[in-house]
Design an enzyme around this catalytic site. Structure first.
Site, mmCIF file in Angstrom:
data_model
loop_
_atom_site.group_PDB
_atom_site.id
_atom_site.type_symbol
_atom_site.label_atom_id
_atom_site.label_comp_id
_atom_site.label_asym_id
_atom_site.label_seq_id
_atom_site.Cartn_x
_atom_site.Cartn_y
_atom_site.Cartn_z
ATOM 1 N N GLU A 207 1.087 -1.124 0.067
ATOM 2 C CA GLU A 207 -0.005 0.021 0.023
ATOM 3 C C GLU A 207 0.853 1.208 -0.126
ATOM 4 O OE1 GLU A 207 -3.084 0.181 -0.666
ATOM 5 O OE2 GLU A 207 -3.805 -1.920 -0.046
ATOM 6 N N ASP A 356 -4.905 -10.168 -7.952
ATOM 7 C CA ASP A 356 -5.203 -9.097 -9.047
ATOM 8 C C ASP A 356 -4.052 -8.477 -9.886
ATOM 9 O OD1 ASP A 356 -4.764 -7.776 -6.796
ATOM 10 O OD2 ASP A 356 -6.479 -6.747 -6.728
ATOM 11 N N GLU A 564 -19.365 -5.330 -4.220
ATOM 12 C CA GLU A 564 -18.012 -5.711 -3.938
ATOM 13 C C GLU A 564 -17.721 -7.145 -4.592
ATOM 14 O OE1 GLU A 564 -15.397 -4.081 -3.016
ATOM 15 O OE2 GLU A 564 -14.036 -5.337 -2.145
ATOM 16 N N GLU A 602 -11.962 -0.104 -10.603
ATOM 17 C CA GLU A 602 -11.506 -1.053 -11.618
ATOM 18 C C GLU A 602 -12.101 -1.241 -12.956
ATOM 19 O OE1 GLU A 602 -12.058 -1.813 -8.184
ATOM 20 O OE2 GLU A 602 -9.719 -2.133 -7.701
HETATM 21 C C1 DMJ Z 1 -6.321 0.241 -5.030
HETATM 22 O O1 DMJ Z 1 -5.554 0.617 -3.865
HETATM 23 C C2 DMJ Z 1 -5.785 -0.369 -6.080
HETATM 24 O O2 DMJ Z 1 -6.241 -0.213 -7.219
HETATM 25 C C3 DMJ Z 1 -5.417 -1.801 -5.967
HETATM 26 O O3 DMJ Z 1 -4.512 -2.515 -7.004
HETATM 27 C C4 DMJ Z 1 -6.563 -2.552 -5.607
HETATM 28 N N1 DMJ Z 1 -7.507 -1.887 -4.696
HETATM 29 C C5 DMJ Z 1 -7.402 -0.738 -4.657
HETATM 30 C C6 DMJ Z 1 -8.609 0.151 -5.414
HETATM 31 O O4 DMJ Z 1 -9.902 -0.908 -5.465
#
Ligand code: DMJ
Length: 704
Positions: A207, A356, A564, A602
């Site tokens: 993060e 992901d 979600e 996304e």
């Molecule tokens: C973001 O922090 C980034 O896009 C990450 O790859 C996935 N989660 C969140 C948004 O949903």
């Protein structure tokens, strides 16, 4: 001007975890990392999975091309280790019938090769999105300035995430892109005066990298590269060099997370006096695949911008560790042990949480290294701009290796040598090949479609695999995959064998083609190009289908906001499928355990990428519908927008939280969706997973 050439060293190590990690953090004691050097082997091209010859049964013709084989589906079993896995009860009781008529997929109107379309702005809609951003920013500024996030309903702040002013640093580049310069300088001043990396405890390496390091680097990049857009010839900030310095301090504070036996980094660090890197107890010592494999763009860019190869060395060692355990089907389990470099026992494969962006960064590393045109590979630029500090012998070894690469004689040189540095292209080739393999795995195993729905057009989705069993479930997080597949198709080379070819004959064909090509250029053979285009076109079709499904995730709910998680009904028996009977709608339901909406980016990310790649107006229409829904359902009058608890309930209840990625990503992608295609063009920038744009092949241009 100087350019750095990256050196791979062999004596560092690491690991990480995903956006949900902070909620679970119960820091426990951990094995201290030790620094035993890992064995390395030069990258080799992974073996692409063999496409299954048999046609998929009961397939809708439109997806036949990209779905190669049926998947074995043993009896249901819940995986307790997957925090997103609903209970068995939830799986057996689909909560609500759905209705509605699905839209047909946008056509991939342009061939996946050739120029990107030139697109003009929709200024009114762009201005609307800008006002939305200003409202979100105003709430943060008024009630949560300097904290990680705004709580818009209670007009308060949340500082329990990174303790790094996450929203301020995450939103800086959006402020620049929107031309909100007063606000930008206000944010930049706050960051440069107040953001230090010395006391935070238990923060996520991933993060911090994607939001803070990525945010700083994008601001550093755009304050220079947006100068032509602003019509000025001096950087947009006098403090620009400080941004890079702060980015370097950020990486320096995190880098000991890489000191593991395997090269897979730990997921969490505590900074300051009691600095340590660890994986919290709830992880069982595992790092998350997405977190470990989603650091590369930022650290590679930092190495190029500072001229210090060590930052790239760390993340390349991580890539090597993944490469060493790449499964035969190329799908990456979501847990990996930083001590052994072996996969964890949970055996979950998903393009959702914890999987992901590992897939996303495989293709984006290739893009960062050269962009849509392979001819722009960083090493080519670097070849003519050798740094003055490199001596003659090194220079000639390097150029010799470049010639070797150009001549198609890939050298298996030890990592860490000059020759390997020159062999940058081989490194990115290997990473790209990993991506190509994963796309095959995704198509062969995870891609499914709804059946028995009342709609004429089934929905195509990317399911999960839990210990060998397919679960017809898709997180909103997976919606990035439309854009990823589109981008991959437009940047393809070295693709796996197209359907109908076995690996050996395909490789022999490629070899012949390369040998025949002038100067050994990989695409010198027209026949090979045709084959690759077939594969690319197939990926574009899948990209369009997944993006359409993500649009339906919004349009089928009462609030027009996506939940979600959704689940799908399909004949192909699978874990957690939507039950037969009653549901005559889309064949998709809101997962009863995950009805909330965090205003995630996304889906609009894929609308944006696919619009820029194809020019299909439908993506703008979908983005506009989304913007309207956010405005109608999530806006808080006193400032900010709130995540909501249940998308099936209108009016919705608020979660009283505005995520930093809403400003960094969702609103940025919406704005760029309506901008002209000259603003942050896809052949000049690559977006990190937090939507921070970084210039492609920066190494060939960076003034250090
Ligand atoms: C973001 O922090 C980034 O896009 C990450 O790859 C996935 N989660 C969140 C948004 O949903």
């Amino acid at each position: 001007m100087s350019v750095c050439l990256l050196q791979i060293d062999t004596d560092s190590d690491s690991n990480t975890e995903e956006g949900v990690a902070d909620q679970h953090a119960q820091a426990t004691s951990h094995k201290p990392f030790d620094a035993a050097p890992a064995a390395h082997k030069p990258f080799e091209k992974p073996t692409p999975s063999k496409p299954a010859a048999q046609a998929a049964e009961e397939e809708h013709p439109q997806i036949k091309a990209f779905k190669h084989k049926p998947v074995a589906t043993p009896p249901l079993e819940t995986d307790e280790t997957d925090e997103h896995a609903p209970s068995k009860q939830q799986q057996e009781k689909p909560s609500q019938p759905v209705s509605g008529k699905a839209t047909s997929p946008p056509k991939a109107t342009k061939q996946p090769t050739g120029e990107l379309p030139t697109l003009s702005a929709d200024s009114q809609k762009q201005a609307f999105v800008k006002r939305m951003f200003q409202h979100a920013w105003q709430g943060y500024r008024d009630f949560a300035w300097g904290a990680d996030a705004l709580r818009p309903v209670s007009k308060s702040s949340d500082n329990n995430f990174l303790h790094m002013g996450a929203t301020a640093v995450d939103a800086m580049d959006t402020l620049l892109i929107m031309g909100l310069m007063d606000e930008y300088h206000h944010a930049e001043d706050w960051v440069l005066e107040n953001l230090h990396f010395s006391s935070q405890s238990g923060v996520s390496v991933f993060e911090t990298t994607i939001r803070v390091l990525g945010g700083l680097l994008a601001a550093y990049d755009l304050t220079e590269t947006l100068m032509p857009v602003f019509g000025v010839d001096t950087p947009l900030s006098k403090r620009r060099p400080e941004l890079l310095k702060r980015a370097q301090e950020c990486a320096d504070a995190l880098k000991f997370a890489f000191k593991t036996n395997s090269g897979i980094p730990y997921g969490t660090v505590s900074l300051g006096g009691n600095a340590r890197a660890f994986n919290p107890g709830w992880t069982g010592g595992m790092s998350s695949t997405a977190e470990a494999a989603t650091l590369q763009l930022e650290w590679e860019y930092l190495a190029l911008a500072t001229g210090q190869a060590e930052y790239a060395n760390d993340v390349r060692r991580t890539m090597q560790a993944f490469h060493a355990v790449e499964p035969k089907d190329h799908l990456l389990p979501i847990h990996i042990d930083p001590n052994t470099g072996k996969w964890g026992s949970s055996n979950i494969v998903t393009l959702g949480a914890r999987g992901d962006s590992a897939y996303e960064y495989l293709v984006k590393q290739h893009v960062l290294s050269g962009g849509l045109d392979r001819k722009r590979h960083a090493w080519r630029g670097a070849a003519k701009d050798m740094p003055g500090s490199v001596n003659k012998a090194e220079q000639s070894a390097w150029s010799g290796a470049v010639r070797g690469v150009r001549g198609g004689r890939r050298q298996s040189t030890p990592l860490g040598s000059w020759a390997f540095q020159a062999n940058e292209i081989a490194y990115f080739d290997a990473v790209r090949s990993m991506y190509d393999g994963t796309v095959h795995g995704i198509k062969d195993i995870l891609v499914h479609q709804t059946t028995d729905g009342a709609t004429e057009t089934p929905l195509v989705f990317i399911s999960e695999r839990l210990r060998g069993r397919i679960d017809h479930k898709m997180d909103h997080l997976v919606c990035f995959a439309g854009g990823m597949l589109g981008l991959g198709a437009r940047t393809a080379w070295g693709a796996p064998p197209p359907s109908g070819w076995d690996k050996a004959s395909y490789l022999a064909h490629v070899k012949r083609a390369k040998a025949a090509g002038a100067a050994g250029e990989p695409h010198a053979d027209a026949d090979e190009e045709a084959l690759l285009r077939e594969q690319d076109a197939d990926d574009m079709r899948l990209a369009a289908e997944i993006t359409r499904t993500c649009h339906e995730m919004y349009s089928f709910t009462a609030t027009k906001l996506a939940p979600e998680i959704v689940r799908f009904r399909s004949h192909e028996k699978g874990h957690g499928q939507v039950g037969a009977g009653g549901d005559r709608g889309l064949g998709m339901i809101v997962d009863p355990g995950a009805k909330h909406c965090l205003l995630r980016p996304e889906a609009v990310e894929s609308f944006f990428v696919m619009f820029r790649l194809t020019g299909d107006e439908r993506y703008r229409e979908w983005g506009w519908e989304m913007a309207q829904a956010i405005e109608a359902k999530a806006r808080i009058e006193t400032g900010g927008y709130s995540s909501i608890n249940d998308v099936t309930h209108d009016p919705p209840a608020y979660k009283d939280h505005q995520e930093s990625f809403f400003l960094a990503e969702t609103l940025k992608y919406l704005y760029l969706l309506f901008s002209d295609s000259k603003l942050i063009p896809l052949d000049k920038y690559v977006f990190n997973t937090e939507a921070h744009p970084l210039s492609i092949a920066r190494g060939a241009q960076a003034a250090v």
